[in-house]
Design a protein around this motif. Structure first.
Motif, mmCIF file in Angstrom:
data_model
loop_
_atom_site.group_PDB
_atom_site.id
_atom_site.type_symbol
_atom_site.label_atom_id
_atom_site.label_comp_id
_atom_site.label_asym_id
_atom_site.label_seq_id
_atom_site.Cartn_x
_atom_site.Cartn_y
_atom_site.Cartn_z
ATOM 1 N N THR B 212 0.774 -1.265 -0.101
ATOM 2 C CA THR B 212 -0.046 -0.043 -0.085
ATOM 3 C C THR B 212 0.738 1.425 -0.163
ATOM 4 N N THR B 213 2.050 1.079 0.403
ATOM 5 C CA THR B 213 2.937 2.250 0.386
ATOM 6 C C THR B 213 3.473 2.711 -1.069
ATOM 7 N N MET B 214 3.086 2.137 -2.014
ATOM 8 C CA MET B 214 3.446 2.229 -3.420
ATOM 9 C C MET B 214 2.491 3.722 -3.680
ATOM 10 N N ASN B 215 1.443 3.800 -2.824
ATOM 11 C CA ASN B 215 0.553 4.992 -3.157
ATOM 12 C C ASN B 215 1.395 6.179 -2.607
ATOM 13 N N PRO B 217 0.345 9.987 -1.292
ATOM 14 C CA PRO B 217 1.277 9.674 -0.132
ATOM 15 C C PRO B 217 1.171 8.355 0.554
ATOM 16 N N ALA B 218 2.183 7.644 1.178
ATOM 17 C CA ALA B 218 2.115 6.324 1.657
ATOM 18 C C ALA B 218 1.470 6.349 2.740
ATOM 19 N N PRO B 219 0.361 5.617 3.037
ATOM 20 C CA PRO B 219 -0.376 5.425 4.185
ATOM 21 C C PRO B 219 0.280 5.063 5.537
ATOM 22 N N MET B 220 1.446 4.513 5.342
ATOM 23 C CA MET B 220 2.576 4.183 6.772
ATOM 24 C C MET B 220 3.842 4.306 6.219
ATOM 25 N N THR B 221 4.763 4.051 7.146
ATOM 26 C CA THR B 221 5.983 4.060 6.730
ATOM 27 C C THR B 221 6.825 2.783 7.454
ATOM 28 N N ALA B 297 9.592 1.837 2.240
ATOM 29 C CA ALA B 297 9.768 0.053 2.183
ATOM 30 C C ALA B 297 11.000 -0.395 2.966
ATOM 31 N N ASP B 298 11.126 -1.520 3.208
ATOM 32 C CA ASP B 298 12.261 -2.106 3.945
ATOM 33 C C ASP B 298 12.698 -3.333 3.532
ATOM 34 N N THR B 299 13.906 -3.831 3.620
ATOM 35 C CA THR B 299 14.125 -5.167 3.405
ATOM 36 C C THR B 299 13.930 -6.122 4.288
ATOM 37 N N ALA B 349 11.469 4.939 -4.910
ATOM 38 C CA ALA B 349 12.433 5.482 -3.910
ATOM 39 C C ALA B 349 13.274 6.496 -4.746
ATOM 40 N N ASP B 350 13.521 7.434 -3.868
ATOM 41 C CA ASP B 350 14.787 8.544 -4.165
ATOM 42 C C ASP B 350 16.040 8.159 -3.620
ATOM 43 N N GLY B 351 16.179 7.315 -2.756
ATOM 44 C CA GLY B 351 17.539 7.040 -2.083
ATOM 45 C C GLY B 351 17.196 5.693 -1.132
#
Lengths: 256, 412
Positions: B212-215, B217-221, B297-299, B349-351
């Protein structure tokens, strides 16, 4: 437009004043225990040296470890971005910077506009920094300012392998006990800094021309050691120590 | 406190995830059951590694407990340093993983978060996440004098071959025999089918939540994901996890529909690599938020569904070996790098922010190479932060702050 850059580092505080893209002047004082005070003092000092009043300064940017404690600044910017801007101002050809300050060392790759492309910093350990050199100077009972020239007289560079400041100090003490010449030990200390910084710089792909900034740039021995490790000449400006403050003042001139 | 101070900021309230409370309640209920005397629940307790095959335990009505989840709790409640120092006094090296040190020390004291973990009846150790767990679980098996089952999963640098399959599948059978022997009852293969389906369903839902964070603004981090992750780790294969993630997913979709992002402003989108810095979650979260940088997102949290594709819902037990052997931590650097490159593209992602985690060697070892690969393949800036997941002594605030600030200045 007149702008100021205040760079409060762990050992010294620096200030620079820029007017219409020209450096009016700069100065350096010791930070002491109160970084907030040091920022104020160095600013007052440069103002009085240049016969300027605070109201004539349009914008101020603070940088360095004490950047967030300088309340009279309009903005805080990290020393990484400031050193990039400063190096670009002093010499637009520069593409990489090695900045060795009191408590950290950095390698920075910049573009032709003086914008940071990548950077790396030493980890928490103080080895390879200004503080490391201070500890060694004390152990050797040599004035730090004499380090550079003395190391150039070395005939056989001593090996200092430890990465830890405290352990490196014991290595130095045992070298003294063995009767090793001071010049050789100092050259060994510089070589160990060179190796550390080289690993950091290679990781981000340092490219020539390289400029060295920060207080340690005043030490010719470290500069020579870095030139050997990177196999490239290293440019040192007379403004090396205040380069961060110059960069801060330049960035301040872009504030609206 | 004056009444004015009690008024909640409506902006903040709007951004709060409502499912947080449900999650807390469910985790509390889970730990209450685990800590209820065995005579009352009639259930045995197994300590299991975070990447271990938990589903057969649910089939046998064994309550799985995770020392690593507990290590995170220890870190988040800032008890890490004290327990690590205790372990060091016991003779363990400070270079050992802080989860291992904290858990080993905590077993010997009366305390720790939730008053300590319930004592185990058995230990299940799968080395697909690291090699440290082997010795860590051996130490605990000796301490508690309970049987230990080790599931050895060979590292899949690039591929999974028939030899590996045979080797791990044989061990899965031994694992089931081990459980049958301890519980004194036979394994229910029909129930395994059900639990397997729930496990797959839970993993799919968790991935959907993360998607869902592809959206924008991301609805969560990822800081929210770090919290909501506990369920897929501890209750994978249960209806509870499925129900919870269904409601969390619904909430995220609702936030998207209403345009509610976790950050007031989302200027930069970043990917996080490695475990969280548990004792500094809030600080890091605020730090990035102050720069309008959203960690989308995170691994780490996606690790619990990273090898879902190898799982066959209709032959759960048959595909279990492959799924657990091919989790991303048990693969080579190229696959790990590729995983991040795909994430950067997927979440735009930008970084990328790397946490070089002093505790977790298999996770941190290839990071400099991965950093280089990302710069070559997608050409975006990356940042390396040196810290530790639970041992605060390895965190230097001003160092980390300067790096984050400079990194954001570079993104501008």
């Amino acid at each position: 437009m007149i702008t100021a850059g205040i760079d409060v580092g762990s050992i010294s505080a620096k200030a620079a004043i820029i007017k219409d893209h020209e450096l009016l002047g700069s100065c350096v004082i010791l930070t002491g225990y109160n970084s907030r005070n040091a920022g104020r003092q160095v600013f007052d000092r440069i103002l009085s040296e240049l016969h300027l009043s605070e109201s004539q300064i349009d914008k101020i940017i603070a940088t360095g470890y004490g950047r967030n404690s300088i309340e009279f600044a309009d903005k805080a910017v990290t020393e990484i971005t400031c050193h990039a801007a400063g190096a670009n101002f002093l010499n637009p050809e520069i593409r990489s910077i090695i900045d060795i300050g009191g408590q950290d060392s950095k390698a920075i790759v910049i573009n032709d506009k003086g914008k940071v492309q990548d950077f790396s910093m030493n980890d928490k350990c103080a080895a390879g920094t200004g503080r490391f050199l201070e500890v060694m100077a004390r152990a050797l009972e040599v004035d730090l300012d004499a380090f550079g020239e003395l190391s150039l007289q070395a005939d056989n560079i001593a090996s200092i392998s430890s990465l830890c400041t405290v352990f490196a100090e014991s290595e130095v003490i045992s070298l003294i006990a063995k009767g090793e010449k001071r010049e050789n030990i100092i050259a060994g200390i510089h070589a160990s800094i060179g190796s550390r910084v080289m690993a950091m710089g290679k990781r981000i792909g340092i490219t020539s021309p390289v400029m060295m900034t920060g207080g340690v740039a005043k030490n010719i021995g470290v500069v020579k050691a870095l030139e050997e490790k990177f196999n490239t000449p290293i440019i040192v400006s007379t403004h090396a120590q205040v380069n961060g403050a110059i960069g801060a003042a330049l960035i301040a001139s872009t504030l609206s | 406190m004056s009444s004015a101070e009690k008024v909640k900021d409506p902006e903040k309230e709007k951004r709060k995830i409502k499912s947080d409370k449900k999650m807390r309640d469910l985790m509390t209920a889970y730990y209450i059951e685990a800590k209820t005397p065995k005579e009352q629940t009639g259930k045995k307790i197994a300590w299991i590694t975070s990447g271990g095959p938990v589903e057969p335990l649910h089939v046998m009505d064994i309550i799985p407990v995770y020392p690593e989840n507990y290590g995170a709790m220890i870190g988040a409640s800032k008890m890490g340093v004290e327990l690590c120092e205790k372990a060091e006094a016991m003779g363990y090296s400070s270079d050992l993983c802080s989860y291992a040190r904290a858990d080993i020390a905590c077993a010997t004291v009366n305390g720790g978060p939730i008053g300590g973990l319930p004592e185990p009846d058995m230990l299940i150790c799968c080395n697909n996440i690291c090699g440290t767990v082997l010795k860590w679980y051996e130490v605990q098996a000796r301490y508690y004098k309970v049987p230990l089952f080790i599931l050895d999963t060979p590292i899949c640098h690039t591929e999974y071959n028939p030899d590996m399959k045979r080797y791990v599948t044989t061990q899965i059978q031994e694992y089931i025999s081990f459980l049958e022997k301890i519980c004194g009852k036979s394994f229910d293969y029909d129930r395994m089918m059900e639990v397997g389906k729930l496990s797959v369903q839970g993993q799919k839902l968790w991935q959907e939540v993360l998607d869902t964070t592809m959206n924008r603004p991301a609805p969560m981090t990822c800081f929210d994901a770090f919290f909501h992750l506990a369920m897929i780790v501890t209750l994978r294969g249960t209806q509870t996890a499925v129900d919870f993630y269904e409601s969390l997913l619904a909430e995220m979709k609702d936030r998207i529909a209403q345009g509610i992002g976790m950050l007031a402003e989302e200027k930069y989108r970043l990917v996080w690599d490695n475990l969280p810095v548990w004792y500094r979650l809030r600080w890091l979260s605020n730090k990035f938020a102050a720069h309008s940088a959203c960690l989308v997102a995170d691994t780490y949290t996606s690790g619990w569904c990273s090898s879902m594709k190898y799982l066959d819902e209709n032959d759960f037990l048959g595909s279990l070996a492959e799924m657990y052997t091919r989790i991303f931590l048990n693969t080579g650097t190229d696959i790990m790098a590729d995983n991040i490159v795909k994430m950067v593209e997927k979440y735009e992602a930008d970084g990328v922010v790397f946490h070089s985690n002093r505790s977790c060697k298999p996770y941190s070892l290839g990071q400099y190479d991965i950093q280089r690969i990302i710069q070559e393949k997608v050409g975006i800036p990356t940042l390396m932060i040196e810290a530790d997941m639970s041992d605060e002594r390895n965190f230097s605030e001003s160092q980390v702050e300067t790096r984050i600030d400079a990194f954001i200045e570079m993104l501008k």
